[in-house]
Design an enzyme around this catalytic site. Structure first.
Site, mmCIF file in Angstrom:
data_model
loop_
_atom_site.group_PDB
_atom_site.id
_atom_site.type_symbol
_atom_site.label_atom_id
_atom_site.label_comp_id
_atom_site.label_asym_id
_atom_site.label_seq_id
_atom_site.Cartn_x
_atom_site.Cartn_y
_atom_site.Cartn_z
ATOM 1 N N HIS A 75 -2.555 -7.484 0.789
ATOM 2 C CA HIS A 75 -3.269 -6.232 0.527
ATOM 3 C C HIS A 75 -2.746 -5.565 -0.757
ATOM 4 O O HIS A 75 -3.531 -5.235 -1.650
ATOM 5 C CB HIS A 75 -3.101 -5.297 1.733
ATOM 6 C CG HIS A 75 -3.706 -3.939 1.573
ATOM 7 N ND1 HIS A 75 -4.879 -3.587 2.203
ATOM 8 C CD2 HIS A 75 -3.318 -2.847 0.868
ATOM 9 C CE1 HIS A 75 -5.180 -2.340 1.882
ATOM 10 N NE2 HIS A 75 -4.241 -1.864 1.084
ATOM 11 N N GLU A 76 -1.456 -5.391 -0.843
ATOM 12 C CA GLU A 76 -0.900 -4.699 -2.016
ATOM 13 C C GLU A 76 -1.128 -5.534 -3.270
ATOM 14 O O GLU A 76 -1.427 -4.999 -4.335
ATOM 15 C CB GLU A 76 0.588 -4.392 -1.816
ATOM 16 C CG GLU A 76 0.934 -3.587 -0.557
ATOM 17 C CD GLU A 76 0.115 -2.325 -0.358
ATOM 18 O OE1 GLU A 76 -0.338 -1.735 -1.350
ATOM 19 O OE2 GLU A 76 -0.093 -1.941 0.813
ATOM 20 N N GLY A 114 3.135 2.098 4.967
ATOM 21 C CA GLY A 114 3.394 0.660 5.028
ATOM 22 C C GLY A 114 3.926 0.134 3.707
ATOM 23 O O GLY A 114 5.007 -0.451 3.649
ATOM 24 N N ALA A 115 3.155 0.349 2.659
ATOM 25 C CA ALA A 115 3.549 -0.200 1.368
ATOM 26 C C ALA A 115 2.724 0.441 0.268
ATOM 27 O O ALA A 115 1.757 1.147 0.543
ATOM 28 C CB ALA A 115 3.345 -1.713 1.344
ATOM 29 N N MET A 116 3.097 0.169 -0.992
ATOM 30 C CA MET A 116 2.440 0.828 -2.120
ATOM 31 C C MET A 116 2.300 -0.130 -3.292
ATOM 32 O O MET A 116 3.244 -0.806 -3.666
ATOM 33 C CB MET A 116 3.264 2.067 -2.493
ATOM 34 C CG MET A 116 2.691 2.849 -3.641
ATOM 35 S SD MET A 116 1.032 3.483 -3.237
ATOM 36 C CE MET A 116 0.285 3.479 -4.859
ATOM 37 N N GLU A 117 1.096 -0.119 -3.865
ATOM 38 C CA GLU A 117 0.701 -1.118 -4.859
ATOM 39 C C GLU A 117 1.052 -0.779 -6.302
ATOM 40 O O GLU A 117 0.363 -1.244 -7.220
ATOM 41 C CB GLU A 117 -0.814 -1.319 -4.758
ATOM 42 C CG GLU A 117 -1.672 -0.128 -5.251
ATOM 43 C CD GLU A 117 -2.135 0.838 -4.170
ATOM 44 O OE1 GLU A 117 -1.501 0.868 -3.100
ATOM 45 O OE2 GLU A 117 -3.139 1.542 -4.392
ATOM 46 N N ASN A 118 2.109 -0.015 -6.578
ATOM 47 C CA ASN A 118 2.474 0.337 -7.957
ATOM 48 C C ASN A 118 2.363 -0.876 -8.873
ATOM 49 O O ASN A 118 2.776 -1.962 -8.528
ATOM 50 C CB ASN A 118 3.918 0.835 -7.992
ATOM 51 C CG ASN A 118 4.235 1.752 -6.847
ATOM 52 O OD1 ASN A 118 3.648 2.811 -6.721
ATOM 53 N ND2 ASN A 118 5.131 1.326 -5.958
HETATM 54 N N1 ARG Z 1 -2.154 2.829 -1.339
HETATM 55 C C1 ARG Z 1 -1.260 2.466 -0.283
HETATM 56 C C2 ARG Z 1 -1.901 1.281 0.419
HETATM 57 O O1 ARG Z 1 -1.767 0.206 0.051
HETATM 58 C C3 ARG Z 1 -0.967 3.545 0.679
HETATM 59 C C4 ARG Z 1 -0.492 4.836 0.094
HETATM 60 C C5 ARG Z 1 -0.361 5.862 1.114
HETATM 61 N N2 ARG Z 1 -0.137 7.152 0.552
HETATM 62 C C6 ARG Z 1 -0.347 8.310 1.210
HETATM 63 N N3 ARG Z 1 -0.169 9.422 0.610
HETATM 64 N N4 ARG Z 1 -0.750 8.337 2.438
HETATM 65 O O2 ARG Z 1 -2.701 1.390 1.285
HETATM 66 ZN ZN ZN Z 2 -4.179 -0.061 0.150
#
Ligand code: ARG
Ligand code: ZN
Length: 882
Positions: free
Chosen positions: A304-305, A268-272
């Site tokens: 969420h992110e 879905g998305a990633m919180e970098n």
């Molecule tokens: N941390 C991300 C989130 O907001 C998802 C990352 C998913 N990474 C993975 N390897 N499945 O939930």
């Molecule tokens: Zn998350």
């Protein structure tokens, strides 16, 4: 992919690294097929570490092209390197040193979409969980926090935009049409939060002033031509920032916050840190292309992110076993945000539906695992509904047990004590214990024991004593590797509904701990007594879904009808209505299977119609009541020996009977909701559309004629209504001229809109019946099908396997065969995506024997290949082991 396929990582083996990293200077010279990565790492041996221990860095498919220590190239006898590891020996016993590592990677060939990859002209990264090691050799683990400076060099024409974490500190034009940008992130972070984006994108900008008065620049980057569709995400971001300040006292910390939407993304998305990267389906929205559900998801995921900035980034996980520390807590924060932005009970019902549809089956099948696992083969496979959604429920239960103020105090202590740290679930729980004096020792078992508890309820009412006795039992069925289950500490919210539909307040509750109306179950069996109850009440258990459990309560029909009609806790009211419908549907499926004709009691129809017509209730809730449990829901309720065809026949019959019974009401409801002329995505307007469309599905079923849906399709001026009408035509009138016309009109109209085409593919993939397999197979040859785009693969193959019970589970096994072929080719391209798709078959043992054997044969066929990715190997092995 890594060679060491069967490694198992154990929680008990956790060790800190021998070296500490202070700073990392990365230089990316971006080229489409050859990108060079220079990494200058300032580090020192950890005090107390073995003075002779070598430095061992992680890699994944890398080739080393340069290595130096304090500026001097290292002699070959000082190091070893292969695709997965870099080992350097004879390092200074103490004192700092700088290691320079050079690698070359090919972003265009990176079809795994993990690490640095280039698609559609955009370079972007996905590093969680173990993607950074596909870029350079490093301590690619969450407990190694360092300060990063990132220099990006690229062609100025094709990559005018060069982004990384933190703040931009320098920009320069170079020779040969190239330019560079340098970013510095002052917050120490683990490698999984590293991000880089380069390319040519459109952007919208806004500002946010934090509660302490700091000015933050907000940017959302999207493909050219789509900037107008980024406005809702920006609005959601600002609301999320404000909410986190007000609700949890959390303020943003950098001068800039950026979101980039990309079209090829595994998740879905990633919180970098400071640079969130999103699947564009969770950013782009306008009324013509996005449904109300899309808007709600965008709002939730953007929040969420953003919330991860504190729960995940400022405080991160010591190791990946603690994943729920950040994910469960952040999902809980996201859920609370959605509840505050929208209708709290409707949001909660959606969460309950999701949990039951996805987490309960996971917890009851071969892939079951605790919220905090103790071992894994591939961490990518643990981004599960158990870690996320059950993890969120566990935090919610802490809030229920401690009360909102207690929860806030515990969380405040957590932020204060662990800011900048990489911590464990125990550290988290300790904060609540110390802040409130509660003992959570027993409660902590929720993190360590897998499986969904089943609560049995028995009651007795004594008129003379004015007492209600409630006997509650709990059991959890064994899960893989866990035969013996212990009782959990379960907060169960209970309501007593009097003969007139009023809430009855007991004068006292005895028999065990309770916090107001929340009973605290801690033993295998407990009896609670409610005193001062003047008449026999209808008992509503698990109000607001206070615990993620299954309830077994043999309640009289009369009591359930009272709850369905009068319960003020709308979550419990919905649950009872839903349970009445489910019971009828399960019985009908049994009738079909036994060759009996389906009979439907009138009461169910009465309840549904009365609820749908009750103007005192919000439309979104009425729509929920009117939506019958799906075929998958029915299958899960039947538990084993499931026959998808019988379920389909039964559900259609019940649906038709209710449609007949309430024909006039449903027809009236399709036009009763007044919507303002201009589209608004707010929850109330969405609720009106949901009720209209739920009524439409029933109205046309009652009429046995697609005309009304056909008109609705023609008049629709937004994607929600248009898609709803098309789905009704395609699913309830499959093969009709009306259905085919709508489908081809939709296809033509949205030919240039990938996210809308995904909806078209999914609609077709989920048409019930055996014939859909041929259509799905043909659609793989469609010009618009792209097996390298995860959204498209999920829309066609994922939807077919996970949401088309009759089509996928054809009794000749052809659906499984087709799916296994796809899985085997897809695994070579994108292992993360493929392993996730494969979980669609995790409940195969619930099927009737013939289908079960056919399904097993295909899973075994996959497992027989010895060159599977570690991701897929792990999933199929666990599916076959149980
Ligand atoms: N941390 C991300 C989130 O907001 C998802 C990352 C998913 N990474 C993975 N390897 N499945 O939930
Ligand atoms: Zn998350």
């Amino acid at each position: 992919m890594p060679t060491d396929k069967n490694r198992t990582v154990y929680l008990k083996d956790y060790q800190p690294t021998d070296f500490i990293i202070e700073t990392v200077d990365l230089v990316f010279d971006l080229g489409e097929t050859m990108t060079t990565v220079g990494s200058e790492i300032r580090m020192r041996r950890r005090p107390g570490a073995d003075p002779s221990a070598p430095l061992v860095f992680d890699g994944d498919g890398l080739a080393l092209s340069g290595l130096a220590l304090d500026g001097k190239p290292l002699l070959p006898e000082r190091y070893d390197s292969d695709a997965d590891t870099l080992t350097v020996r004879d390092l200074p016993e103490d004192g700092a040193f700088t290691l320079t590592v050079k690698t070359r990677i090919n972003p265009t060939a990176n079809s795994q979409l993990l690490g640095l990859y280039r698609t559609n002209g955009i370079y972007s990264t996905q590093c969680e969980a173990e993607g950074f090691r596909r870029i350079t050799y490093f301590y690619d683990r969450p407990d190694v926090l360092a300060v990063y400076t990132v220099t990006i060099i690229a062609d100025e024409k094709t990559c005018p935009l060069l982004l990384s974490n933190g703040n931009m500190v320098e920009e320069q034009t170079l020779d040969d049409g190239r330019h560079m940008a340098r970013w510095h992130d002052p917050f120490p972070k683990p490698s999984y939060l590293f991000a880089l984006v380069a390319g040519d994108l459109a952007m919208i900008e806004d500002r946010f002033t934090t509660m302490s008065g700091r000015d933050v620049t907000l940017r959302v980057y999207v493909e050219h031509g789509k900037a107008e569709r980024a406005g809702y995400a920006m609005d959601a971001l600002k609301r999320a920032m404000k909410w986190d300040e007000e609700r949890f006292g959390r303020e943003y910390d950098l001068d800039i916050f950026m979101i980039v939407a990309v079209s090829d993304f595994n998740m879905g998305a990633m919180e970098n840190k400071g640079l969130n990267i999103f699947n564009d389906r969770l950013i782009l929205a306008d009324p013509e292309t996005a449904t109300d559900d899309d808007y709600a998801r965008i709002e939730a995921v953007v929040a969420h992110e953003y919330f991860h900035n504190w729960t995940g980034n400022r405080i991160t996980c010591r190791d990946w076993f603690q994943l729920s520390l950040k994910e469960g807590l952040t999902v809980y924060r996201e859920h609370e945000f959605s509840a505050d932005q929208r209708s709290r009970p409707v949001v909660r019902v959606d969460e309950v539906k999701f949990l039951r549809a996805h987490q309960f089956p996971e917890d009851g099948g071969p892939l079951a695992h605790p919220v905090r696992p103790t071992e894994y083969v591939e961490i990518d496979n643990f981004y599960t509904t158990t870690v996320y959604e059950k993890g969120s429920e566990v935090s919610r239960m802490i809030a229920t047990l401690l009360g909102p103020d207690g929860f806030r105090q515990g969380l405040d202590l957590f932020f204060e004590r662990h800011d900048g740290g990489a911590v464990t679930i125990e550290d988290y729980l300790k904060c609540f214990e110390e802040a409130t004096g509660h003992d959570l020792t027993h409660f902590a078992l929720w993190y360590h024991q897998a499986g969904t508890p089943v609560i049995s309820v028995a009651s007795a009412y004594d008129e003379d004593k004015r007492e209600l006795t409630l006997t509650l039992g709990q059991t959890t069925t064994p899960t893989p590797g866990e035969k013996v289950k212990k009782p959990l500490h379960i907060p169960l919210r209970v309501g007593l509904i009097g003969p007139n539909g009023d809430n009855m307040e007991p004068s006292a509750i005895t028999g065990g701990e309770h916090r107001k109306d929340v009973l605290e179950l801690t033993e295998d069996e407990q009896t609670f007594v409610f005193e001062g109850i003047g008449a026999r009440p209808a008992i509503s258990v698990n109000r607001d879904f206070s615990a993620p459990v299954k309830i077994r309560f043999d309640q009289s029909r009369e009591d359930r009808l009272r709850i369905a009609g009068a319960e003020t806790d709308l979550v419990a009211r919905w649950d009872t209505i839903n349970a009445l419908a489910l019971e009828t549907l399960v019985k009908a499926a049994g009738d079909v299977k036994a060759g009996r004709s389906v009979t439907i009691d009138g009461e169910l129809g009465d309840v549904l119609i009365a609820t749908a017509e009750d103007d005192a209730l919000e439309p979104a809730f009425r729509a929920l009541a009117l939506t019958l449990p799906s075929e998958l829901d029915i299958g899960r309720a039947i538990v084993d020996n499931v026959d998808p065809d019988a379920i389909h026949t039964a559900r259609s019959a019940v649906f038709a009977a209710i449609a007949q019974a309430g024909g006039d009401s449903f027809a009236r409801l399709t036009t009763a909701m007044e919507n303002p002329r201009t589209f608004s995505p707010d929850a109330e307007s969405a609720g009106r559309r949901a009720l209209t469309n739920a009524a439409l599905a029933l109205a046309v079923a009652g009429e046995g004629d697609p005309a009304r849906a056909n008109r609705a399709y023609g008049h629709a001026d937004n994607m929600t209504d248009m898609l709803a009408a098309m789905r009704i035509l395609a699913h309830q009138f499959a093969g009709s001229a009306e259905a085919e016309d709508a489908l081809s009109d939709f296809r033509r109209r949205f030919a240039g809109e990938p996210l809308v085409l995904d909806k078209w593919f999914s609609t077709l993939a989920t048409v019930p019946g055996a014939q859909t397999l041929e259509r799905v197979a043909a659609l793989m040859g469609d010009d618009a099908f792209d097996e390298t785009n995860p959204n498209r693969v999920r829309a066609l193959i994922g939807a077919f396997a996970s949401s088309n019970p009759t089509g996928f589970n054809r009794d000749d096994g052809a659906g499984y065969n087709f799916f296994a072929d796809f899985i085997l080719t897809s695994d070579k391209r994108n292992a993360t995506l493929t392993a996730r798709l494969m979980t669609a078959m995790r409940s195969f043992e619930a099927l009737e024997p013939t289908r079960q054997a056919l399904a097993r044969r295909q899973i075994e066929r996959i497992a027989a290949h010895d060159d599977l990715s570690r991701n897929l190997r792990d999933i199929v092995d666990r599916m076959l082991k149980s």
